[in-house]
Motif scaffolding. Structure first.
Motif, PDB file in Angstrom:
ATOM      1  N   ASP A 256      20.177  85.897 -24.205  1.00  0.00           N
ATOM      2  CA  ASP A 256      20.605  84.547 -23.810  1.00  0.00           C
ATOM      3  C   ASP A 256      21.307  84.535 -22.455  1.00  0.00           C
ATOM      4  OD1 ASP A 256      19.734  83.543 -26.180  1.00  0.00           O
ATOM      5  OD2 ASP A 256      21.712  83.612 -27.168  1.00  0.00           O
ATOM      6  N   PHE A 257      21.582  85.730 -21.931  1.00  0.00           N
ATOM      7  CA  PHE A 257      22.412  85.807 -20.723  1.00  0.00           C
ATOM      8  C   PHE A 257      21.545  85.688 -19.471  1.00  0.00           C
ATOM      9  CE2 PHE A 257      24.626  88.687 -17.609  1.00  0.00           C
ATOM     10  CZ  PHE A 257      25.574  87.743 -17.237  1.00  0.00           C
ATOM     11  N   HIS A 258      21.805  84.647 -18.695  1.00  0.00           N
ATOM     12  CA  HIS A 258      21.006  84.360 -17.503  1.00  0.00           C
ATOM     13  C   HIS A 258      21.544  85.220 -16.357  1.00  0.00           C
ATOM     14  CE1 HIS A 258      18.992  80.895 -15.028  1.00  0.00           C
ATOM     15  NE2 HIS A 258      18.448  82.062 -14.807  1.00  0.00           N
ATOM     16  N   VAL A 259      20.940  86.383 -16.139  1.00  0.00           N
ATOM     17  CA  VAL A 259      21.540  87.367 -15.226  1.00  0.00           C
ATOM     18  C   VAL A 259      21.136  87.138 -13.771  1.00  0.00           C
ATOM     19  CG1 VAL A 259      19.768  89.091 -15.793  1.00  0.00           C
ATOM     20  CG2 VAL A 259      21.928  89.839 -14.797  1.00  0.00           C
ATOM     21  N   LEU A 260      19.912  86.651 -13.518  1.00  0.00           N
ATOM     22  CA  LEU A 260      19.486  86.363 -12.138  1.00  0.00           C
ATOM     23  C   LEU A 260      18.967  84.931 -12.067  1.00  0.00           C
ATOM     24  CD1 LEU A 260      17.620  89.692 -11.228  1.00  0.00           C
ATOM     25  CD2 LEU A 260      19.921  88.976 -10.484  1.00  0.00           C
TER      26      LEU A 260
ATOM     27  N   SER B  95      31.275  93.534  -9.215  1.00  0.00           N
ATOM     28  CA  SER B  95      30.662  94.223 -10.336  1.00  0.00           C
ATOM     29  C   SER B  95      30.157  93.194 -11.355  1.00  0.00           C
ATOM     30  CB  SER B  95      31.716  95.130 -10.963  1.00  0.00           C
ATOM     31  OG  SER B  95      31.194  95.763 -12.083  1.00  0.00           O
ATOM     32  N   GLY B  96      28.946  93.379 -11.832  1.00  0.00           N
ATOM     33  CA  GLY B  96      28.371  92.458 -12.815  1.00  0.00           C
ATOM     34  C   GLY B  96      27.661  91.269 -12.216  1.00  0.00           C
ATOM     35  N   SER B  97      27.546  91.215 -10.875  1.00  0.00           N
ATOM     36  CA  SER B  97      26.924  90.039 -10.257  1.00  0.00           C
ATOM     37  C   SER B  97      25.394  90.078 -10.285  1.00  0.00           C
ATOM     38  CB  SER B  97      27.427  89.876  -8.818  1.00  0.00           C
ATOM     39  OG  SER B  97      27.185  91.040  -8.057  1.00  0.00           O
TER      40      SER B  97
ATOM     41  N   SER C 187      22.288  95.423  -9.252  1.00  0.00           N
ATOM     42  CA  SER C 187      21.406  96.482  -9.772  1.00  0.00           C
ATOM     43  C   SER C 187      20.191  95.871 -10.439  1.00  0.00           C
ATOM     44  CB  SER C 187      22.151  97.349 -10.800  1.00  0.00           C
ATOM     45  OG  SER C 187      23.195  98.050 -10.179  1.00  0.00           O
ATOM     46  N   THR C 188      20.424  94.841 -11.226  1.00  0.00           N
ATOM     47  CA  THR C 188      19.307  94.218 -11.930  1.00  0.00           C
ATOM     48  C   THR C 188      18.277  93.703 -10.928  1.00  0.00           C
ATOM     49  OG1 THR C 188      20.827  93.576 -13.699  1.00  0.00           O
ATOM     50  CG2 THR C 188      18.686  92.462 -13.635  1.00  0.00           C
ATOM     51  N   MET C 189      18.750  93.105  -9.856  1.00  0.00           N
ATOM     52  CA  MET C 189      17.805  92.567  -8.879  1.00  0.00           C
ATOM     53  C   MET C 189      16.981  93.677  -8.249  1.00  0.00           C
ATOM     54  SD  MET C 189      18.307  90.049  -5.642  1.00  0.00           S
ATOM     55  CE  MET C 189      18.810  91.217  -4.402  1.00  0.00           C
TER      56      MET C 189
HETATM   57  P1  ADP Z   1      25.951  94.819 -10.714  1.00  0.00           P
HETATM   58  O1  ADP Z   1      24.973  95.875 -10.347  1.00  0.00           O
HETATM   59  O2  ADP Z   1      26.096  93.747  -9.695  1.00  0.00           O
HETATM   60  O3  ADP Z   1      27.280  95.375 -11.114  1.00  0.00           O
HETATM   61  P2  ADP Z   1      24.243  94.472 -13.030  1.00  0.00           P
HETATM   62  O4  ADP Z   1      22.934  94.048 -12.485  1.00  0.00           O
HETATM   63  O5  ADP Z   1      24.381  95.879 -13.449  1.00  0.00           O
HETATM   64  O6  ADP Z   1      25.389  94.061 -12.001  1.00  0.00           O
HETATM   65  O7  ADP Z   1      24.610  93.573 -14.287  1.00  0.00           O
HETATM   66  C1  ADP Z   1      24.626  92.173 -14.231  1.00  0.00           C
HETATM   67  C2  ADP Z   1      25.045  91.637 -15.574  1.00  0.00           C
HETATM   68  O8  ADP Z   1      24.028  91.917 -16.530  1.00  0.00           O
HETATM   69  C3  ADP Z   1      26.343  92.222 -16.117  1.00  0.00           C
HETATM   70  O9  ADP Z   1      27.042  91.204 -16.764  1.00  0.00           O
HETATM   71  C4  ADP Z   1      25.860  93.260 -17.093  1.00  0.00           C
HETATM   72  O10 ADP Z   1      26.802  93.427 -18.130  1.00  0.00           O
HETATM   73  C5  ADP Z   1      24.586  92.636 -17.618  1.00  0.00           C
HETATM   74  N1  ADP Z   1      23.601  93.649 -18.014  1.00  0.00           N
HETATM   75  C6  ADP Z   1      23.142  94.658 -17.243  1.00  0.00           C
HETATM   76  N2  ADP Z   1      22.210  95.368 -17.888  1.00  0.00           N
HETATM   77  C7  ADP Z   1      22.070  94.803 -19.111  1.00  0.00           C
HETATM   78  C8  ADP Z   1      21.257  95.079 -20.253  1.00  0.00           C
HETATM   79  N3  ADP Z   1      20.367  96.082 -20.256  1.00  0.00           N
HETATM   80  N4  ADP Z   1      21.394  94.260 -21.318  1.00  0.00           N
HETATM   81  C9  ADP Z   1      22.260  93.236 -21.322  1.00  0.00           C
HETATM   82  N5  ADP Z   1      23.048  92.916 -20.274  1.00  0.00           N
HETATM   83  C10 ADP Z   1      22.970  93.693 -19.185  1.00  0.00           C
END
Ligand code: ADP
Ligand code: MG
Length: 263
Positions: free
Chosen positions: A36-40, A59-61, A64-66
């Protein structure tokens, strides 16, 4: 009409005209969720060949995910990501093709502990590229020389310092002859005295024209090599600019706050 036919018809050449073949990465309205978490959120990003982009943010923005979405270590759900003209979809052949073009260096080196430095560097060329061992070893030694640790080739990762291991990780990526390099906080796990030796290798790559996306909080590096600095917060690209105006005149409150905390 295309730009070419316009010119043929006597129209003036547009000043900022770029050929689509100059685009290394094109991300359009990309969205990703973890459950449910809208990460990007609605990520738009075009990276030209030879561009060097630094990505920063709390941190957490979603930094890495992007960048992990760019070589499909993570999957996006909406929008598109096109790397070197290939769109990332479920198509495994295309994913393989893109991974061959894109090298990635992580915070925690991720070397294989049971393989020597040389074997770490030749593994993918031999098994993925089907390169003869001798050729793979010659190329590996070439890059180990470039990162200034050829004498460590027969050792195991555990026998090297963190800075040396990270330089091996960069050499290992280069052995696959990538067109694009992604770095995810490559120096943040290193002791201060080892940061420079890794940054020096990255500066060298930048000077040779490598297309680079670097998540890093090394703002000296950003000033020295970046064409563009991108600031992310809460899954969005909040602000981007050339380094000088980015640091001297940030526009958004969130950027100002972040910079005041790290500079
Ligand atoms: P950053 O690299 O900017 O610190 P991340 O991309 O690692 O941020 O994480 C972004 C958000 O997504 C954070 O809130 C993190 O807790 C969440 N997150 C990262 N990986 C996962 C995952 N595999 N499952 C669920 N949430 C995740
Ligand atoms: Mg991260």
């Amino acid at each position: 009409t295309t730009a070419a036919t316009e010119r043929a018809a006597g129209a003036p050449r547009k000043k900022m005209e770029v050929s689509s073949t100059d685009v290394a990465i094109e991300i359009t309205k990309m969205n990703k969720w973890y459950g449910d978490f809208h990460v990007l959120k609605d990520i738009d990003l075009r990276v030209m060949r030879g561009e060097r982009i630094v990505i920063c943010g709390p941190s957490g923005s979603g930094k890495s995910t992007m960048i992990r979405c760019i070589n499909r270590l993570e999957e996006h759900q909406q929008g598109s990501i096109v790397v070197d003209g290939i769109e990332l979809t479920d198509d495994l052949k295309k994913i393989d093709e893109i991974r061959r073009e894109v090298g990635m260096v992580f915070q925690h080196f991720n070397l294989f502990p049971h393989l020597t430095i040389l074997e770490n560097c030749t593994l993918a060329p031999i098994w993925v590229r089907k390169m003869p061992r001798k050729e793979a070893e010659d190329i590996a030694m070439h890059y180990l020389e470039r990162v200034k640790i050829p004498e460590q080739a027969k050792k195991y990762p555990g026998q090297l310092s963190g800075g040396q291991q990270q330089r091996v990780a960069i050499a290992r990526s280069l052995c696959m002859n990538p067109k694009i390099m992604l770095f995810d906080e490559p120096t943040s796990a290193l002791d201060p005295e080892m940061i420079k030796e890794v940054l020096d290798v990255m500066v060298g790559l930048a000077e040779e024209g490598m297309t680079m996306l670097c998540v890093t909080h090394e703002m000296g590096f950003a000033r020295q090599v970046a064409n563009r600095v991108i600031f992310m917060d809460q899954g969005q690209i909040v602000e981007q600019n050339e380094p000088e105006p980015f640091f001297s005149n940030p526009q958004h409150e969130r950027t100002k706050l972040f910079l005041s905390q790290i500079l």
